[in-house]
Design a protein around this motif. Sequence first.
Motif, short mmCIF file in Angstrom:
data_model
loop_
_atom_site.label_atom_id
_atom_site.label_comp_id
_atom_site.label_asym_id
_atom_site.label_seq_id
_atom_site.Cartn_x
_atom_site.Cartn_y
_atom_site.Cartn_z
N ARG A 13 21.75 -6.81 -16.38
CA ARG A 13 22.72 -5.88 -16.23
C ARG A 13 21.79 -4.49 -15.49
N ASP A 14 20.81 -3.99 -16.22
CA ASP A 14 20.24 -2.98 -15.49
C ASP A 14 19.26 -3.11 -14.28
N ARG A 15 18.81 -4.37 -14.27
CA ARG A 15 18.15 -4.72 -12.91
C ARG A 15 19.34 -4.58 -11.84
N ALA A 16 20.22 -5.25 -12.01
CA ALA A 16 21.49 -5.34 -10.94
C ALA A 16 21.93 -3.94 -10.59
N ALA A 17 21.79 -3.11 -11.80
CA ALA A 17 22.40 -1.70 -11.47
C ALA A 17 21.35 -0.94 -10.58
N ALA A 18 20.44 -1.16 -10.97
CA ALA A 18 19.05 -0.44 -10.16
C ALA A 18 19.02 -0.73 -8.88
N GLN A 19 19.40 -2.35 -8.35
CA GLN A 19 19.27 -2.91 -7.08
C GLN A 19 20.44 -2.29 -6.24
N ALA A 20 21.52 -2.32 -7.14
CA ALA A 20 22.62 -1.97 -6.39
C ALA A 20 22.45 -0.27 -5.97
N ALA A 21 22.00 0.63 -6.84
CA ALA A 21 21.85 1.71 -6.27
C ALA A 21 20.66 1.97 -5.24
N GLN A 22 19.84 1.16 -5.31
CA GLN A 22 19.07 1.15 -3.68
C GLN A 22 19.66 0.70 -2.60
N HIS A 23 20.49 -0.59 -2.72
CA HIS A 23 21.12 -0.91 -1.54
C HIS A 23 22.03 0.45 -1.27
N LEU A 24 22.81 0.79 -1.93
CA LEU A 24 23.69 2.08 -1.77
C LEU A 24 22.97 3.19 -0.94
N ILE A 41 20.25 3.12 0.79
CA ILE A 41 19.69 2.74 2.05
C ILE A 41 20.92 2.79 3.09
N ILE A 42 22.02 2.27 2.49
CA ILE A 42 23.18 2.30 3.52
C ILE A 42 23.58 3.63 3.81
N GLU A 43 23.81 4.45 2.70
CA GLU A 43 24.32 5.78 3.06
C GLU A 43 23.35 6.69 3.65
N ARG A 44 22.01 6.46 3.59
CA ARG A 44 20.95 7.40 4.19
C ARG A 44 20.85 6.97 5.59
N HIS A 45 20.99 5.66 6.01
CA HIS A 45 21.07 5.47 7.35
C HIS A 45 22.29 5.79 8.06
N ARG A 46 23.59 5.72 7.73
CA ARG A 46 24.56 5.99 8.08
C ARG A 46 24.78 7.53 8.14
N ASP A 47 24.47 8.27 7.22
CA ASP A 47 24.44 9.65 7.31
C ASP A 47 23.62 10.33 8.34
N SER A 48 22.33 9.97 8.58
CA SER A 48 21.32 10.49 9.58
C SER A 48 21.91 9.93 10.59
N ALA A 49 22.51 8.82 11.07
CA ALA A 49 23.00 8.51 12.26
C ALA A 49 24.17 9.34 12.79
N THR A 50 24.82 9.82 11.83
CA THR A 50 25.79 10.81 12.07
C THR A 50 25.51 11.99 12.56
N GLU A 51 24.45 12.68 11.95
CA GLU A 51 24.13 13.90 12.10
C GLU A 51 23.29 14.10 13.28
N ASP A 52 22.58 13.18 13.67
CA ASP A 52 21.76 13.21 14.84
C ASP A 52 22.59 12.83 16.32
N GLY A 53 24.04 12.31 15.97
CA GLY A 53 24.80 12.05 16.99
C GLY A 53 24.71 10.75 17.58
N ARG A 54 23.70 9.95 16.84
CA ARG A 54 23.58 8.34 17.23
C ARG A 54 24.20 7.61 16.26
N GLY A 55 24.66 6.43 17.14
CA GLY A 55 25.24 5.64 16.26
C GLY A 55 24.40 4.36 15.50
N ILE A 56 24.93 3.38 15.00
CA ILE A 56 24.14 2.45 14.61
C ILE A 56 24.47 1.24 15.57
N ALA A 57 23.36 0.53 16.14
CA ALA A 57 23.36 -0.44 16.82
C ALA A 57 24.27 -1.75 16.55
#
Length: 191
Positions: free
Chosen positions: A162-173, A175-191
């Motif tokens: 459960r701990d490993r799954a929670a840690a991997q889930a946090a990593q996935h989240l 990555i997803i949020e960082r890329h999406r947020d930075s795409a919005t900040e610089d005015g570019r979208g995700i291909a």
Amino acid sequence: MTLSYAGNEDASWLQDVAVEKLELIIDQIEEDTRLLEDGEHVSGPSAQEYRDRVTQSAPFAGRVVTGVRNAERLLEQADPAVHHGQGMTCVWRAATAACRKAKLALGLPGADAPDETDCRSTCANLAYTDRDITDRDITELQQELVHLQADAADPLAPQPRRDRAAAQAAQHLTIIERHRDSATEDGRGIA
């Protein structure tokens, strides 16, 4: 065995490796430059370093290579040390590489190139390009996130799982949020 395959002591095929690697690096720089010029979005801790290295490496007018040593010398000058992997791009700096630090901590020799099998999401060398994180990848990461969150909440699973799954889930989240947020900040979208 491979250096003297079938009793042949001619290892000249190793010389071709340097030339092939040089051709790969030149092709990669051209592709990276083209995509950046077309507005490819790059995020992550080494996003600016990635842009800088690609921009500095881009002007390659071509050279005549008559010997292996010339190819190796040109490769040393032209290689921006950018390694595209699965779901990430490593902008290699030995001093900040988490995979190298982990090996050194275990008493193993540190590598001069990234070890994708030991890549860590907290590494300062990571950059994410639209090629690394596409909508398909985001969808896959979100699907994996749902499964990982379910595994983390499973009361019948052992605590370490459960701990490993929670840690991997946090990593996935992250990555997803960082890329999406930075795409919005610089005015570019995700291909």
